[in-house]
Design a protein around this motif. Structure first.
Motif, mmCIF file in Angstrom:
data_model
loop_
_atom_site.group_PDB
_atom_site.id
_atom_site.type_symbol
_atom_site.label_atom_id
_atom_site.label_comp_id
_atom_site.label_asym_id
_atom_site.label_seq_id
_atom_site.Cartn_x
_atom_site.Cartn_y
_atom_site.Cartn_z
ATOM 1 N N ASN A 1 0.733 -1.232 -0.053
ATOM 2 C CA ASN A 1 0.099 0.051 0.073
ATOM 3 C C ASN A 1 1.013 1.321 -0.036
ATOM 4 O O ASN A 1 1.612 1.245 0.827
ATOM 5 N N PHE A 2 0.454 2.075 -0.489
ATOM 6 C CA PHE A 2 1.186 3.481 -0.823
ATOM 7 C C PHE A 2 0.287 4.562 -0.399
ATOM 8 O O PHE A 2 -0.966 4.941 -1.019
ATOM 9 N N THR A 3 0.654 5.551 0.340
ATOM 10 C CA THR A 3 -0.126 6.727 0.770
ATOM 11 C C THR A 3 0.633 7.575 0.706
ATOM 12 O O THR A 3 2.055 7.929 0.764
ATOM 13 N N PHE A 4 0.063 8.925 0.502
ATOM 14 C CA PHE A 4 0.542 10.164 0.529
ATOM 15 C C PHE A 4 -0.442 11.199 0.988
ATOM 16 O O PHE A 4 -1.542 11.315 0.749
ATOM 17 N N ASP A 5 0.129 12.423 1.155
ATOM 18 C CA ASP A 5 -0.601 13.734 1.664
ATOM 19 C C ASP A 5 0.125 14.937 1.120
ATOM 20 O O ASP A 5 1.220 15.002 1.162
ATOM 21 N N THR A 6 -0.723 15.891 0.823
ATOM 22 C CA THR A 6 0.045 17.155 0.500
ATOM 23 C C THR A 6 -0.837 18.463 1.077
ATOM 24 O O THR A 6 -1.700 18.238 1.665
ATOM 25 N N GLN A 7 0.245 19.445 1.269
ATOM 26 C CA GLN A 7 -0.311 20.724 1.803
ATOM 27 C C GLN A 7 -0.640 21.849 0.783
ATOM 28 O O GLN A 7 0.465 21.814 -0.239
ATOM 29 N N ASP A 8 -1.354 22.408 0.550
ATOM 30 C CA ASP A 8 -1.642 23.698 -0.482
ATOM 31 C C ASP A 8 -0.931 24.735 -0.075
ATOM 32 O O ASP A 8 -0.988 25.344 1.138
ATOM 33 N N THR A 9 0.194 25.257 -0.962
ATOM 34 C CA THR A 9 1.079 26.512 -0.646
ATOM 35 C C THR A 9 0.528 27.487 -1.831
ATOM 36 O O THR A 9 0.031 27.230 -2.936
ATOM 37 N N ALA A 10 1.365 28.474 -1.953
ATOM 38 C CA ALA A 10 1.201 29.551 -2.945
ATOM 39 C C ALA A 10 2.078 28.960 -4.060
ATOM 40 O O ALA A 10 1.713 29.441 -5.178
ATOM 41 N N GLN A 11 2.875 28.132 -3.971
ATOM 42 C CA GLN A 11 3.399 27.189 -5.105
ATOM 43 C C GLN A 11 3.019 26.279 -5.708
ATOM 44 O O GLN A 11 3.448 25.442 -6.509
ATOM 45 N N PRO B 1 0.759 22.241 -4.710
ATOM 46 C CA PRO B 1 0.882 21.189 -3.680
ATOM 47 C C PRO B 1 2.143 20.904 -3.395
ATOM 48 O O PRO B 1 2.956 20.799 -3.845
ATOM 49 N N PHE B 2 2.492 20.776 -1.892
ATOM 50 C CA PHE B 2 3.616 20.417 -1.153
ATOM 51 C C PHE B 2 3.425 19.157 -0.635
ATOM 52 O O PHE B 2 2.730 18.827 0.272
ATOM 53 N N LEU B 3 4.215 18.270 -0.994
ATOM 54 C CA LEU B 3 4.436 16.783 -0.401
ATOM 55 C C LEU B 3 4.699 16.756 0.949
ATOM 56 O O LEU B 3 5.819 17.061 1.239
ATOM 57 N N SER B 4 3.907 16.454 2.050
ATOM 58 C CA SER B 4 4.110 16.532 3.397
ATOM 59 C C SER B 4 4.344 15.308 4.017
ATOM 60 O O SER B 4 4.693 15.177 4.940
ATOM 61 N N GLN B 5 3.714 14.200 3.347
ATOM 62 C CA GLN B 5 3.563 12.840 4.018
ATOM 63 C C GLN B 5 3.667 11.899 3.022
ATOM 64 O O GLN B 5 2.889 11.785 1.810
ATOM 65 N N VAL B 6 4.576 10.829 3.103
ATOM 66 C CA VAL B 6 4.434 9.482 2.262
ATOM 67 C C VAL B 6 4.760 8.460 3.219
ATOM 68 O O VAL B 6 5.443 8.323 4.087
ATOM 69 N N LEU B 7 3.840 7.521 2.813
ATOM 70 C CA LEU B 7 3.882 6.118 3.598
ATOM 71 C C LEU B 7 3.682 6.342 5.131
ATOM 72 O O LEU B 7 4.556 5.636 6.006
#
Length: 337
Positions: free
Chosen positions: A277-287, A289-295
């Protein structure tokens, strides 16, 4: 909650750059809040040795106050000077060009606007020159200072110090920018590169003579991405060389996606593959989506998910903008600042 130093600084810079009609009450309140955030931000240094946010945001705060011609306490300025002197503007084993450039532009502004005494002005001038020399020495063979996004900030240092004509490094950087303008797709990155392309730095908005102009701005809607028929396969690798990780390589799978898919599309497709299983999360920034979490591993205050293409080349774009080629290997590596 963390201080909103960088966000408020950018907002105040934007107000000044767009000749916002003066409304002394609200704007005075925003300036007061920014001064408060700078103090709250620095409270983190007592435990961590650095601002709660980052030296980048801290430098933006000082620059925004200077552009609005507001005096900054000498202690606040010296915090940046000490960090510059001891080489604290760095991450992932390399120089943080954008952070050093933001601080240098702030130093140049404080000197130009005569918001400091003669002795401190001399120290700021010397620090700005050191930053510029460091950028000249660190310029890559591709012409960039750091990467494509930090280059406009670095070029602002040359503009702010009237060094454009005398430094060949500036001309090489401009040529590299002109060949890579398609990398600037968000409002925040465009706002950084546009002044440079016209030979200006953020310092220039401090002395703008705002006059009433006709409203000639029209909305710009870029053409949507045209899907290319067919499929491709991208190899996705997750690495964590940090002590808290059970092993260096945590994930290695081939991910089928439509041709022309973005890296963000690849990550979404990987979540649907099943075991492992692969999981990830992002955060919205002015630039974007910012990758904030993986697995399940979250980027903390002193770490971030570095994006690379094999074997070890950092990507110049974010997850939403970069489009891997068929057969390319993408590495997500948890790295420390």
């Amino acid at each position: 909650e963390w201080p909103e130093t960088g966000r408020l600084a950018l907002y105040l810079l934007g107000l000044r750059a767009t000749c916002h009609p003066p409304d002394h009450g609200p704007q005075r309140s925003l300036v007061t809040w920014l001064k408060f955030y700078l103090e709250e931000d620095w409270a983190g240094s007592r435990h961590h040795g650095h601002p709660l946010t980052s030296y980048y945001q801290y430098g933006l705060g000082v620059l925004a106050l200077c552009v609005h011609r507001k005096r900054v306490r000498e202690e606040v300025i010296r915090r940046l000077l000490v960090a510059e002197h001891h080489g604290k503007f760095s991450h992932a084993g390399g120089s943080a060009t954008d952070t050093a450039a933001v601080a240098a532009v702030a130093f140049a502004c404080l000197e130009r606007e005569q918001l400091v005494g003669a002795r401190l002005a001399a120290e700021l001038r010397a620090a700005t020159r050191r930053a510029r020399r460091g950028m000249e020495e660190a310029q890559g063979p591709d012409g960039f200072f750091g990467n494509v996004y930090s280059t406009p900030w670095a070029m602002q240092v040359f503009i702010a110090t009237n060094s454009c004509q005398t430094q060949p490094a500036y001309g090489r950087a401009m040529a590299a920018l002109l060949e890579n303008l398609d990398a600037f797709t968000t409002a925040a990155t465009i706002a950084q590169v546009l002044p440079v392309l016209h030979g200006h730095s953020y310092l220039d908005i401090a002395s703008m003579h705002c006059q009433e102009e006709l409203d000639t701005l029209t909305p710009f809607s870029p053409e949507p991405w045209t899907e290319v028929p067919g499929n491709m396969t991208v190899r996705l690798v997750v690495e964590c060389p940090l002590p808290q990780c059970p092993q260096d390589q945590l994930y290695d799978q081939l991910v089928p996606v439509p041709t022309g898919a973005s890296l963000l599309d690849v990550l979404k497709a990987a979540t649907a593959l099943g075991s492992p299983n692969f999981t990830f999360d992002t955060q919205d920034t002015a630039q974007g989506p910012f990758l904030s979490q993986v697995l399940g591993l979250e980027a903390q205050k002193q770490s971030y998910w570095q994006l690379l293409t094999a074997p070890d080349t950092s990507l110049q774009m974010g997850v939403a903008d970069y489009r891997p080629a068929d057969g390319e290997t993408i590495i997500l590596r948890l790295s420390e600042w």
